[in-house]
Design a protein around this motif. Structure first.
Motif, mmCIF file in Angstrom:
data_model
loop_
_atom_site.group_PDB
_atom_site.id
_atom_site.type_symbol
_atom_site.label_atom_id
_atom_site.label_comp_id
_atom_site.label_asym_id
_atom_site.label_seq_id
_atom_site.Cartn_x
_atom_site.Cartn_y
_atom_site.Cartn_z
ATOM 1 N N GLY A 14 0.821 -1.210 0.000
ATOM 2 C CA GLY A 14 0.000 0.000 0.000
ATOM 3 C C GLY A 14 0.854 1.258 0.000
ATOM 4 O O GLY A 14 0.552 2.227 -0.696
ATOM 5 N N PHE A 15 1.940 1.236 0.777
ATOM 6 C CA PHE A 15 2.848 2.381 0.827
ATOM 7 C C PHE A 15 3.506 2.603 -0.526
ATOM 8 O O PHE A 15 3.615 3.735 -0.999
ATOM 9 C CB PHE A 15 3.901 2.165 1.911
ATOM 10 C CG PHE A 15 4.907 3.271 1.980
ATOM 11 C CD1 PHE A 15 4.569 4.495 2.549
ATOM 12 C CD2 PHE A 15 6.180 3.093 1.471
ATOM 13 C CE1 PHE A 15 5.492 5.519 2.604
ATOM 14 C CE2 PHE A 15 7.106 4.113 1.523
ATOM 15 C CZ PHE A 15 6.766 5.332 2.092
ATOM 16 N N MET A 16 3.947 1.537 -1.159
ATOM 17 C CA MET A 16 4.595 1.655 -2.465
ATOM 18 C C MET A 16 3.610 2.171 -3.512
ATOM 19 O O MET A 16 3.978 2.985 -4.376
ATOM 20 C CB MET A 16 5.201 0.315 -2.893
ATOM 21 C CG MET A 16 6.335 -0.148 -2.010
ATOM 22 S SD MET A 16 7.654 1.065 -1.838
ATOM 23 C CE MET A 16 8.325 1.051 -3.486
ATOM 24 N N ASN A 17 2.365 1.722 -3.453
ATOM 25 C CA ASN A 17 1.361 2.229 -4.388
ATOM 26 C C ASN A 17 1.121 3.723 -4.171
ATOM 27 O O ASN A 17 0.962 4.471 -5.135
ATOM 28 C CB ASN A 17 0.048 1.464 -4.239
ATOM 29 C CG ASN A 17 0.141 0.056 -4.776
ATOM 30 O OD1 ASN A 17 0.978 -0.243 -5.623
ATOM 31 N ND2 ASN A 17 -0.709 -0.827 -4.274
ATOM 32 N N LEU A 24 1.992 9.436 -5.890
ATOM 33 C CA LEU A 24 2.547 10.753 -5.593
ATOM 34 C C LEU A 24 3.616 11.139 -6.613
ATOM 35 O O LEU A 24 3.704 12.298 -7.017
ATOM 36 C CB LEU A 24 3.128 10.786 -4.180
ATOM 37 C CG LEU A 24 2.106 10.757 -3.051
ATOM 38 C CD1 LEU A 24 2.812 10.595 -1.715
ATOM 39 C CD2 LEU A 24 1.253 12.003 -3.064
ATOM 40 N N ARG A 25 4.402 10.182 -7.049
ATOM 41 C CA ARG A 25 5.418 10.451 -8.060
ATOM 42 C C ARG A 25 4.751 10.846 -9.374
ATOM 43 O O ARG A 25 5.231 11.712 -10.091
ATOM 44 C CB ARG A 25 6.308 9.232 -8.265
ATOM 45 C CG ARG A 25 7.468 9.508 -9.207
ATOM 46 C CD ARG A 25 8.297 8.299 -9.371
ATOM 47 N NE ARG A 25 7.401 7.195 -9.731
ATOM 48 C CZ ARG A 25 7.779 6.114 -10.356
ATOM 49 N NH1 ARG A 25 9.027 5.944 -10.669
ATOM 50 N NH2 ARG A 25 6.922 5.169 -10.648
ATOM 51 N N PHE A 26 3.621 10.209 -9.691
ATOM 52 C CA PHE A 26 2.898 10.543 -10.906
ATOM 53 C C PHE A 26 2.380 11.980 -10.847
ATOM 54 O O PHE A 26 2.442 12.722 -11.822
ATOM 55 C CB PHE A 26 1.730 9.566 -11.119
ATOM 56 C CG PHE A 26 0.902 9.877 -12.326
ATOM 57 C CD1 PHE A 26 1.385 9.581 -13.600
ATOM 58 C CD2 PHE A 26 -0.339 10.462 -12.195
ATOM 59 C CE1 PHE A 26 0.625 9.873 -14.714
ATOM 60 C CE2 PHE A 26 -1.098 10.760 -13.305
ATOM 61 C CZ PHE A 26 -0.618 10.467 -14.573
ATOM 62 N N VAL A 27 1.903 12.419 -9.672
ATOM 63 C CA VAL A 27 1.350 13.760 -9.513
ATOM 64 C C VAL A 27 2.456 14.813 -9.429
ATOM 65 O O VAL A 27 2.418 15.826 -10.119
ATOM 66 C CB VAL A 27 0.449 13.835 -8.258
ATOM 67 C CG1 VAL A 27 0.010 15.262 -7.980
ATOM 68 C CG2 VAL A 27 -0.755 12.922 -8.422
ATOM 69 N N PHE A 28 3.469 14.573 -8.593
ATOM 70 C CA PHE A 28 4.497 15.575 -8.334
ATOM 71 C C PHE A 28 5.763 15.394 -9.160
ATOM 72 O O PHE A 28 6.635 16.247 -9.145
ATOM 73 C CB PHE A 28 4.874 15.570 -6.845
ATOM 74 C CG PHE A 28 3.753 16.008 -5.959
ATOM 75 C CD1 PHE A 28 3.363 17.326 -5.911
ATOM 76 C CD2 PHE A 28 3.082 15.097 -5.163
ATOM 77 C CE1 PHE A 28 2.333 17.744 -5.092
ATOM 78 C CE2 PHE A 28 2.055 15.495 -4.336
ATOM 79 C CZ PHE A 28 1.674 16.819 -4.304
ATOM 80 N N GLY A 29 5.907 14.287 -9.847
ATOM 81 C CA GLY A 29 7.104 14.025 -10.624
ATOM 82 C C GLY A 29 8.145 13.299 -9.794
ATOM 83 O O GLY A 29 7.995 13.136 -8.582
ATOM 84 N N PRO A 30 9.209 12.872 -10.429
ATOM 85 C CA PRO A 30 10.242 12.140 -9.697
ATOM 86 C C PRO A 30 10.999 13.054 -8.733
ATOM 87 O O PRO A 30 11.025 14.273 -8.902
ATOM 88 C CB PRO A 30 11.159 11.625 -10.804
ATOM 89 C CG PRO A 30 10.948 12.566 -11.937
ATOM 90 C CD PRO A 30 9.520 13.017 -11.837
#
Length: 69
Positions: A7-10, A15-21
């Motif tokens: 769940g944490f990894m998902n 969040l990476r998709f929204v804010f970027g790497p």
């Protein structure tokens, strides 16, 4: 436990998709630390104290003006 980790990894993937790497800088570069007015004021305040150690090894602060008495 594996469910929590999954769940944490998902969550981090979303969040990476929204804010970027995450931005990764040069790890060998020195850290730039800028002093602001608040930091200068707190350094001035802390300069008025002396750290003392008692016989049991406990550390505490004493005002320098109190040591002179």
């Amino acid at each position: 436990m594996a469910h929590v980790l999954s769940g944490f990894m998902n969550l981090t993937d979303r969040l990476r998709f929204v804010f970027g790497p995450a931005a990764v800088g040069d790890s060998a570069a020195p850290v730039v630390h800028l002093h602001d007015e608040y930091e200068h004021a707190s350094e001035d305040d802390l300069a008025q104290f002396e750290v003392e150690t008692d016989s049991e090894g406990h550390h505490y602060a004493v005002r320098r003006s109190d040591l002179e008495k």
